[in-house]
Design a protein around this motif. Structure first.
Motif, mmCIF file in Angstrom:
data_model
loop_
_atom_site.group_PDB
_atom_site.id
_atom_site.type_symbol
_atom_site.label_atom_id
_atom_site.label_comp_id
_atom_site.label_asym_id
_atom_site.label_seq_id
_atom_site.Cartn_x
_atom_site.Cartn_y
_atom_site.Cartn_z
ATOM 1 N N VAL A 8 -14.405 -6.513 14.607
ATOM 2 C CA VAL A 8 -13.973 -7.521 14.243
ATOM 3 C C VAL A 8 -12.929 -8.319 14.985
ATOM 4 O O VAL A 8 -11.935 -7.824 15.416
ATOM 5 C CB VAL A 8 -13.141 -7.274 12.786
ATOM 6 N N ASP A 9 -13.224 -9.673 15.377
ATOM 7 C CA ASP A 9 -12.494 -10.369 16.411
ATOM 8 C C ASP A 9 -11.024 -11.119 15.724
ATOM 9 O O ASP A 9 -10.083 -10.946 16.189
ATOM 10 C CB ASP A 9 -13.371 -11.358 17.209
ATOM 11 N N ASP A 10 -11.319 -11.691 14.588
ATOM 12 C CA ASP A 10 -10.337 -12.619 14.096
ATOM 13 C C ASP A 10 -9.239 -11.560 13.492
ATOM 14 O O ASP A 10 -9.481 -10.688 12.823
ATOM 15 C CB ASP A 10 -10.966 -13.263 12.621
ATOM 16 N N PRO A 11 -8.015 -11.877 13.874
ATOM 17 C CA PRO A 11 -6.860 -10.892 13.349
ATOM 18 C C PRO A 11 -6.550 -10.822 11.846
ATOM 19 O O PRO A 11 -6.203 -9.963 11.408
ATOM 20 C CB PRO A 11 -5.726 -11.607 14.459
ATOM 21 N N LYS A 12 -6.842 -12.149 11.412
ATOM 22 C CA LYS A 12 -6.418 -12.074 9.885
ATOM 23 C C LYS A 12 -7.459 -11.452 9.114
ATOM 24 O O LYS A 12 -7.112 -10.757 8.182
ATOM 25 C CB LYS A 12 -6.502 -13.632 9.423
ATOM 26 N N THR A 13 -8.771 -11.420 9.563
ATOM 27 C CA THR A 13 -9.884 -10.637 9.005
ATOM 28 C C THR A 13 -9.724 -9.043 8.913
ATOM 29 O O THR A 13 -9.557 -8.289 8.264
ATOM 30 C CB THR A 13 -11.157 -10.963 9.395
ATOM 31 N N ARG A 14 -9.103 -8.842 10.321
ATOM 32 C CA ARG A 14 -8.810 -7.409 10.709
ATOM 33 C C ARG A 14 -7.775 -6.970 9.696
ATOM 34 O O ARG A 14 -7.799 -5.727 9.050
ATOM 35 C CB ARG A 14 -8.175 -7.098 12.037
ATOM 36 N N HIS A 15 -6.517 -7.625 9.531
ATOM 37 C CA HIS A 15 -5.524 -7.373 8.601
ATOM 38 C C HIS A 15 -5.864 -7.166 7.098
ATOM 39 O O HIS A 15 -5.604 -6.125 6.661
ATOM 40 C CB HIS A 15 -4.442 -8.519 8.598
ATOM 41 N N ARG A 16 -6.861 -7.997 6.669
ATOM 42 C CA ARG A 16 -7.233 -7.944 5.426
ATOM 43 C C ARG A 16 -8.063 -6.703 5.223
ATOM 44 O O ARG A 16 -8.067 -5.932 4.189
ATOM 45 C CB ARG A 16 -8.004 -9.110 4.802
ATOM 46 N N LEU A 17 -9.128 -6.441 6.053
ATOM 47 C CA LEU A 17 -9.947 -5.256 6.092
ATOM 48 C C LEU A 17 -9.074 -3.938 6.162
ATOM 49 O O LEU A 17 -9.297 -2.883 5.348
ATOM 50 C CB LEU A 17 -11.032 -5.426 7.177
ATOM 51 N N ASN A 18 -8.138 -3.638 6.904
ATOM 52 C CA ASN A 18 -7.285 -2.776 7.033
ATOM 53 C C ASN A 18 -6.521 -2.416 5.702
ATOM 54 O O ASN A 18 -6.368 -1.398 5.424
ATOM 55 C CB ASN A 18 -6.195 -2.917 8.246
ATOM 56 N N ARG A 19 -6.083 -3.548 5.086
ATOM 57 C CA ARG A 19 -5.370 -3.329 3.947
ATOM 58 C C ARG A 19 -6.502 -2.876 2.477
ATOM 59 O O ARG A 19 -6.206 -2.157 1.907
ATOM 60 C CB ARG A 19 -4.660 -4.560 3.402
ATOM 61 N N LEU A 20 -7.525 -3.549 2.774
ATOM 62 C CA LEU A 20 -8.750 -3.207 1.869
ATOM 63 C C LEU A 20 -9.167 -1.575 1.849
ATOM 64 O O LEU A 20 -9.252 -1.016 0.942
ATOM 65 C CB LEU A 20 -9.834 -4.157 2.010
ATOM 66 N N ILE A 21 -9.214 -1.327 2.998
ATOM 67 C CA ILE A 21 -9.926 0.204 3.131
ATOM 68 C C ILE A 21 -9.065 1.167 2.871
ATOM 69 O O ILE A 21 -9.355 2.568 2.627
ATOM 70 C CB ILE A 21 -10.274 0.343 4.467
ATOM 71 N N ALA A 22 -7.626 0.928 2.793
ATOM 72 C CA ALA A 22 -6.563 2.036 1.992
ATOM 73 C C ALA A 22 -6.285 1.844 0.724
ATOM 74 O O ALA A 22 -5.687 2.481 0.164
ATOM 75 C CB ALA A 22 -5.230 1.673 2.805
ATOM 76 N N GLU A 23 -7.301 1.041 -0.242
ATOM 77 C CA GLU A 23 -7.061 0.671 -1.665
ATOM 78 C C GLU A 23 -7.660 2.167 -1.975
ATOM 79 O O GLU A 23 -8.388 2.884 -1.501
ATOM 80 C CB GLU A 23 -7.750 -0.288 -2.048
ATOM 81 N N ASP A 24 -6.957 2.498 -3.311
ATOM 82 C CA ASP A 24 -7.285 3.666 -3.925
ATOM 83 C C ASP A 24 -8.728 3.842 -4.424
ATOM 84 O O ASP A 24 -9.262 4.999 -4.422
ATOM 85 C CB ASP A 24 -6.449 3.722 -5.243
ATOM 86 N N ARG A 25 -9.405 2.641 -4.561
ATOM 87 C CA ARG A 25 -10.799 2.910 -4.890
ATOM 88 C C ARG A 25 -11.855 3.741 -3.889
ATOM 89 O O ARG A 25 -12.644 4.290 -4.040
ATOM 90 C CB ARG A 25 -11.523 1.691 -5.411
ATOM 91 N N TRP A 26 -11.083 3.195 -2.616
ATOM 92 C CA TRP A 26 -12.009 3.832 -1.372
ATOM 93 C C TRP A 26 -11.581 5.395 -1.277
ATOM 94 O O TRP A 26 -12.485 6.205 -1.010
ATOM 95 C CB TRP A 26 -11.678 2.856 -0.113
ATOM 96 N N VAL A 27 -10.379 5.425 -1.411
ATOM 97 C CA VAL A 27 -9.817 7.056 -1.374
ATOM 98 C C VAL A 27 -10.711 7.824 -2.469
ATOM 99 O O VAL A 27 -11.134 8.912 -1.904
ATOM 100 C CB VAL A 27 -8.425 6.914 -1.427
ATOM 101 N N GLN A 28 -10.583 7.310 -3.625
ATOM 102 C CA GLN A 28 -11.323 8.211 -4.578
ATOM 103 C C GLN A 28 -12.802 8.238 -4.286
ATOM 104 O O GLN A 28 -13.340 9.370 -4.692
ATOM 105 C CB GLN A 28 -11.273 7.418 -5.900
ATOM 106 N N ARG A 29 -13.348 7.124 -3.833
ATOM 107 C CA ARG A 29 -14.853 7.305 -3.482
ATOM 108 C C ARG A 29 -15.054 8.383 -2.291
ATOM 109 O O ARG A 29 -15.947 9.172 -2.457
ATOM 110 C CB ARG A 29 -15.263 6.035 -3.047
#
Length: 227
Positions: free
Chosen positions: A180-201
């Motif tokens: 992912v090249d766009d810094p803002k998209t990287r930031h959003r994705l990094n926050r997203l993958i740490a959400e509890d729903r993914w941890v529980q998955r």
């Protein structure tokens, strides 16, 4: 209103919580009793090159030396011993000797943990580990026993397989950095993958992979942006 980030009742002694990569770094432990043994085992577990100076040592310490995991020198401490180690532990049953080791080691530029000190320069916190996840508890030297009790109380809050979640999320984060090249998209994705729903998955599906997490997070982010 009191700032919740600052406890007005804490003492002036306020050590900085800091995780240091100790792999390959030299550590000296002066002492060979049970307290020294606990320090040595922790140092070995973190990849340190450990030298132990003591006239007498526990069977466990001797066993670690026999297995080549530490260097054990059965003699009294000499001031020259502190030349070189990055970290020094004064763990003898003699407060006077511990103070001497501390003074000499500090003068030599080493970081020092003294078991008798009320305000040690370096302390090892009570630590809960789940793979690469470490939760450290410190009372700033006030009560190591209380720190251990708090650590034990946290056991149930962190599942045994949480380390796998940490590992997969870390792998997905690297994919984000690489793809992912766009810094803002990287930031959003990094926050997203740490959400509890993914941890529980991850915890509930042993076949779930970092690649799947990356893909699902990208789709989820797109859905959010499109909505």
């Amino acid at each position: 209103m009191q700032d919740p980030m600052h406890d007005t009742e804490k003492t002036g002694y306020s050590p900085l919580p800091l995780f240091v990569d100790m792999r390959g770094k030299r550590a000296l432990v002066v002492g060979g009793g049970c307290v020294a043994q606990r320090k040595i085992e922790t140092l070995v577990d973190h990849g340190c090159q450990v030298t132990v100076i003591t006239p007498e040592a526990t069977d466990k310490i001797r066993d670690l030396a026999d297995r080549g995991l530490i260097e054990l020198i059965l003699r009294s401490f000499d001031s020259k011993d502190v030349q070189g180690p990055f970290l020094v532990f004064a763990c003898t049953d003699s407060p006077e000797l511990n103070r001497r080791v501390t003074e000499i080691a500090e003068a030599a530029g080493a970081l020092v943990n003294c078991v008798d000190s009320k305000e040690p320069e370096v302390s090892i916190p009570a630590t809960l580990r789940r793979g690469d996840l470490q939760v450290a508890v410190s009372t700033a030297g006030a009560s190591p026993a209380l720190a251990r009790r708090i650590r034990c109380g946290l056991e149930g809050a962190f599942p045994r397989n949480l380390g796998r979640a940490v590992r997969l999320i870390g792998q997905a984060r690297l994919m984000i950095l690489e793809r992912v090249d766009d810094p803002k998209t990287r930031h959003r994705l990094n926050r997203l993958i740490a959400e509890d729903r993914w941890v529980q998955r991850i915890l509930g599906d042993e076949d779930y992979t970092a690649e799947a997490l990356f893909t699902d997070a990208c789709h989820s982010l797109k859905e959010r942006e499109d909505s």
